[in-house]
Scaffold this motif. Sequence first.
Motif, PDB file in Angstrom:
ATOM      1  N   GLU A 122       1.006  -1.075  -0.646  1.00  0.00           N
ATOM      2  CA  GLU A 122       0.136   0.226   0.114  1.00  0.00           C
ATOM      3  C   GLU A 122       0.717   1.457  -0.147  1.00  0.00           C
ATOM      4  O   GLU A 122       1.771   1.062   0.336  1.00  0.00           O
ATOM      5  CB  GLU A 122      -0.885  -0.329   0.776  1.00  0.00           C
ATOM      6  N   PRO A 123       0.790   2.045  -1.002  1.00  0.00           N
ATOM      7  CA  PRO A 123      -0.452   2.514  -1.703  1.00  0.00           C
ATOM      8  C   PRO A 123      -0.465   1.288  -2.907  1.00  0.00           C
ATOM      9  O   PRO A 123       0.132   0.975  -3.454  1.00  0.00           O
ATOM     10  CB  PRO A 123      -0.303   3.855  -2.357  1.00  0.00           C
ATOM     11  N   CYS A 124      -1.753   1.308  -2.768  1.00  0.00           N
ATOM     12  CA  CYS A 124      -1.999  -0.138  -4.298  1.00  0.00           C
ATOM     13  C   CYS A 124      -3.528   0.430  -5.122  1.00  0.00           C
ATOM     14  O   CYS A 124      -4.026   1.536  -4.256  1.00  0.00           O
ATOM     15  CB  CYS A 124      -2.198  -1.265  -3.837  1.00  0.00           C
ATOM     16  N   TYR A 125      -3.610  -0.519  -5.768  1.00  0.00           N
ATOM     17  CA  TYR A 125      -5.259  -0.181  -6.612  1.00  0.00           C
ATOM     18  C   TYR A 125      -6.227   0.243  -5.953  1.00  0.00           C
ATOM     19  O   TYR A 125      -6.300  -0.897  -4.811  1.00  0.00           O
ATOM     20  CB  TYR A 125      -5.004  -0.983  -7.650  1.00  0.00           C
ATOM     21  N   VAL A 126      -7.238   1.141  -5.884  1.00  0.00           N
ATOM     22  CA  VAL A 126      -8.399   1.184  -5.149  1.00  0.00           C
ATOM     23  C   VAL A 126      -9.003  -0.361  -5.119  1.00  0.00           C
ATOM     24  O   VAL A 126      -9.518  -0.534  -4.161  1.00  0.00           O
ATOM     25  CB  VAL A 126      -8.799   2.084  -5.790  1.00  0.00           C
ATOM     26  N   VAL A 140      -4.507  -7.393   4.635  1.00  0.00           N
ATOM     27  CA  VAL A 140      -3.746  -6.706   5.320  1.00  0.00           C
ATOM     28  C   VAL A 140      -2.783  -5.704   4.752  1.00  0.00           C
ATOM     29  O   VAL A 140      -1.799  -6.470   3.384  1.00  0.00           O
ATOM     30  CB  VAL A 140      -2.601  -8.012   6.362  1.00  0.00           C
ATOM     31  N   ALA A 141      -2.488  -4.544   4.983  1.00  0.00           N
ATOM     32  CA  ALA A 141      -1.575  -3.860   3.950  1.00  0.00           C
ATOM     33  C   ALA A 141       0.211  -3.656   4.714  1.00  0.00           C
ATOM     34  O   ALA A 141      -0.574  -3.812   6.150  1.00  0.00           O
ATOM     35  CB  ALA A 141      -2.289  -1.885   4.272  1.00  0.00           C
ATOM     36  N   VAL A 142       0.997  -3.846   3.331  1.00  0.00           N
ATOM     37  CA  VAL A 142       2.274  -4.097   3.571  1.00  0.00           C
ATOM     38  C   VAL A 142       2.464  -2.523   2.950  1.00  0.00           C
ATOM     39  O   VAL A 142       2.546  -2.098   2.278  1.00  0.00           O
ATOM     40  CB  VAL A 142       3.249  -4.828   2.963  1.00  0.00           C
ATOM     41  N   PRO A 143       2.564  -1.903   4.246  1.00  0.00           N
ATOM     42  CA  PRO A 143       2.884   0.557   3.699  1.00  0.00           C
ATOM     43  C   PRO A 143       4.740   0.428   2.445  1.00  0.00           C
ATOM     44  O   PRO A 143       5.492  -1.079   3.484  1.00  0.00           O
ATOM     45  CB  PRO A 143       3.158   1.306   4.728  1.00  0.00           C
ATOM     46  N   THR A 144       4.352   0.443   1.989  1.00  0.00           N
ATOM     47  CA  THR A 144       5.627   1.245   0.659  1.00  0.00           C
ATOM     48  C   THR A 144       5.701   2.907   1.282  1.00  0.00           C
ATOM     49  O   THR A 144       5.208   3.032   1.930  1.00  0.00           O
ATOM     50  CB  THR A 144       5.311   0.963  -0.239  1.00  0.00           C
ATOM     51  N   HIS A 145       6.967   3.244   1.509  1.00  0.00           N
ATOM     52  CA  HIS A 145       7.752   4.402   1.489  1.00  0.00           C
ATOM     53  C   HIS A 145       8.442   5.544   0.639  1.00  0.00           C
ATOM     54  O   HIS A 145       9.021   4.895   0.375  1.00  0.00           O
ATOM     55  CB  HIS A 145       8.499   4.468   2.763  1.00  0.00           C
ATOM     56  N   PRO A 146       8.030   6.499   0.646  1.00  0.00           N
ATOM     57  CA  PRO A 146       9.212   7.042  -0.400  1.00  0.00           C
ATOM     58  C   PRO A 146      10.463   7.436  -0.862  1.00  0.00           C
ATOM     59  O   PRO A 146      11.233   7.444  -1.079  1.00  0.00           O
ATOM     60  CB  PRO A 146       8.841   8.657   0.282  1.00  0.00           C
ATOM     61  N   MET A 152       8.423  -2.628  -2.598  1.00  0.00           N
ATOM     62  CA  MET A 152       8.153  -3.404  -1.419  1.00  0.00           C
ATOM     63  C   MET A 152       9.324  -3.790  -1.176  1.00  0.00           C
ATOM     64  O   MET A 152       9.369  -4.292  -1.634  1.00  0.00           O
ATOM     65  CB  MET A 152       7.016  -4.354  -1.651  1.00  0.00           C
ATOM     66  N   THR A 153       9.688  -4.024   0.713  1.00  0.00           N
ATOM     67  CA  THR A 153      10.818  -4.345   0.104  1.00  0.00           C
ATOM     68  C   THR A 153      10.200  -5.996   1.089  1.00  0.00           C
ATOM     69  O   THR A 153       9.477  -5.731   2.188  1.00  0.00           O
ATOM     70  CB  THR A 153      11.138  -4.022   1.607  1.00  0.00           C
ATOM     71  N   ALA A 154      10.989  -6.845   1.501  1.00  0.00           N
ATOM     72  CA  ALA A 154      11.019  -7.979   1.743  1.00  0.00           C
ATOM     73  C   ALA A 154      10.747  -8.290   2.859  1.00  0.00           C
ATOM     74  O   ALA A 154       9.877  -8.036   4.137  1.00  0.00           O
ATOM     75  CB  ALA A 154      11.856  -8.645   1.238  1.00  0.00           C
ATOM     76  N   GLU A 155      11.642  -7.243   3.872  1.00  0.00           N
ATOM     77  CA  GLU A 155      11.846  -6.196   5.718  1.00  0.00           C
ATOM     78  C   GLU A 155      10.330  -6.212   5.447  1.00  0.00           C
ATOM     79  O   GLU A 155       9.429  -6.903   6.775  1.00  0.00           O
ATOM     80  CB  GLU A 155      12.550  -5.698   5.498  1.00  0.00           C
ATOM     81  N   GLU A 156      10.145  -5.259   4.894  1.00  0.00           N
ATOM     82  CA  GLU A 156       8.621  -4.595   5.677  1.00  0.00           C
ATOM     83  C   GLU A 156       7.471  -5.408   5.338  1.00  0.00           C
ATOM     84  O   GLU A 156       6.480  -6.493   6.472  1.00  0.00           O
ATOM     85  CB  GLU A 156       7.720  -3.530   4.975  1.00  0.00           C
ATOM     86  N   LEU A 157       8.134  -6.539   4.659  1.00  0.00           N
ATOM     87  CA  LEU A 157       6.854  -7.650   4.468  1.00  0.00           C
ATOM     88  C   LEU A 157       6.901  -8.614   5.414  1.00  0.00           C
ATOM     89  O   LEU A 157       5.721  -9.057   5.986  1.00  0.00           O
ATOM     90  CB  LEU A 157       7.293  -8.248   2.552  1.00  0.00           C
TER      91      LEU A 157
END
Length: 390
Positions: A122-126, A140-146, A152-157
């Motif tokens: 996330e952010p992702c398609y609506v 379950v949203a996995v945030p992605t960052h500026p 998407m990082t494996a670490e955050e996932l």
Amino acid sequence: MTISKHIANHIRDIPRSGIRDFFEIVQSMKDVISLGIGEPDFHTPWRIREAAIYSLERGHTGYTSNLGLPRLRECIAEYVAKHFAVKYDAKTEIIVTVGVSEALDLALRALVNPGDEVLYHEPCYVSYSPSVVMAHGVPVAVPTHPADNFRMTAEELAKHITPKSKVLMMNFPCNPTGATQTREELEKIAKLCVAHDLIVLTDEIYSELTYDGASHFSIAALPGMKDRCVFLHGFSKAFAMTGFRIGYACAPAALTEAMMKVHQYAILCANTMAQDAAIEALESGENDVQMMRKEYEARRNYIVRSLNDMGLPCFKPLGAFYVFPDIRSTGMTSREFSLGLLEKKQVACVPGPAFGVSGEGHIRCSYATGLDKIKIAMERMAEFVAENRK
Ligand code: PLP
């Protein structure tokens, strides 16, 4: 009698799309330049439209096989093998659907038991979170960052995987951020999927639209991953065929069979004329795709430069047709910025949170609109930022 109380709880509780609400306001206004639409501004290439007309002329007006026309499935198998280096059997591993939208829904309904957790960046398609809910799963949203350019990082996932996790949904190049993945990161993500026995739905709808010579790589092509992936693709974006409503899913035979059951009882088959048009797209549409891709690339270069020049930081995305600038320096929320820009300068962009809470502080601008309009929109946005910067 109040009908509302009869509506299924899980459907009643799904919020309406933030994009839709916003565009109802846009439609009530005059002379708006819209950077809000996630739809190519090009007409479908003529040969493809002609193939749909010819299909009707030949009287192709009946149902097709539930899985789709055999010739179309052969073309899809060849196309996916050539462009994504994954081989699928046209007879048992490919199903033609009503856009990627239906393909996503089929995959989720075929895989998810009530309470299973479905991860997605996330952010992702609506549609991602609502589609999971409609399939009785738990999003379950996995945030992605500026700071990671929204990769998407494996670490955050890894932080979001639990014993209930069953499916990972991914979309790279990404709507709304334009983010792409590196092969190295995909390898790390694939390792996690194997370790936790996750099935991957990989939505590659923007994969032809990559820039600066970047080539697209599918997670399904990594060793051992084909067996746990559902590869989702379609014709809406690269071939400018949104209204044809045609897409496909490729998956191991047993899963394709399960998706086919849902499709058979809910839809029966994808539109026959659209299937004939899709054959033409795959047989002869390559040059048209390249022509549109080049035009998108020129627009992307312009829009990214303009946004950074006006003080809205924006990385240069390598794919899709969206940019996701950071508007936090204005002191406004995404919604305040988007509404203000619309009211004062008649330019429409989508507030970032329409794509999930982690989109706050950003707006989505689509460059699937002509460069002449983009130039005016950027001038107006620069004025708006200058007038409102704190
Ligand atoms: N997936 C993503 C990431 C999209 O952005 C869209 C449309 O915007 C879709 C799927 C739906 O595509 P289709 O028109 O093939 O149903």
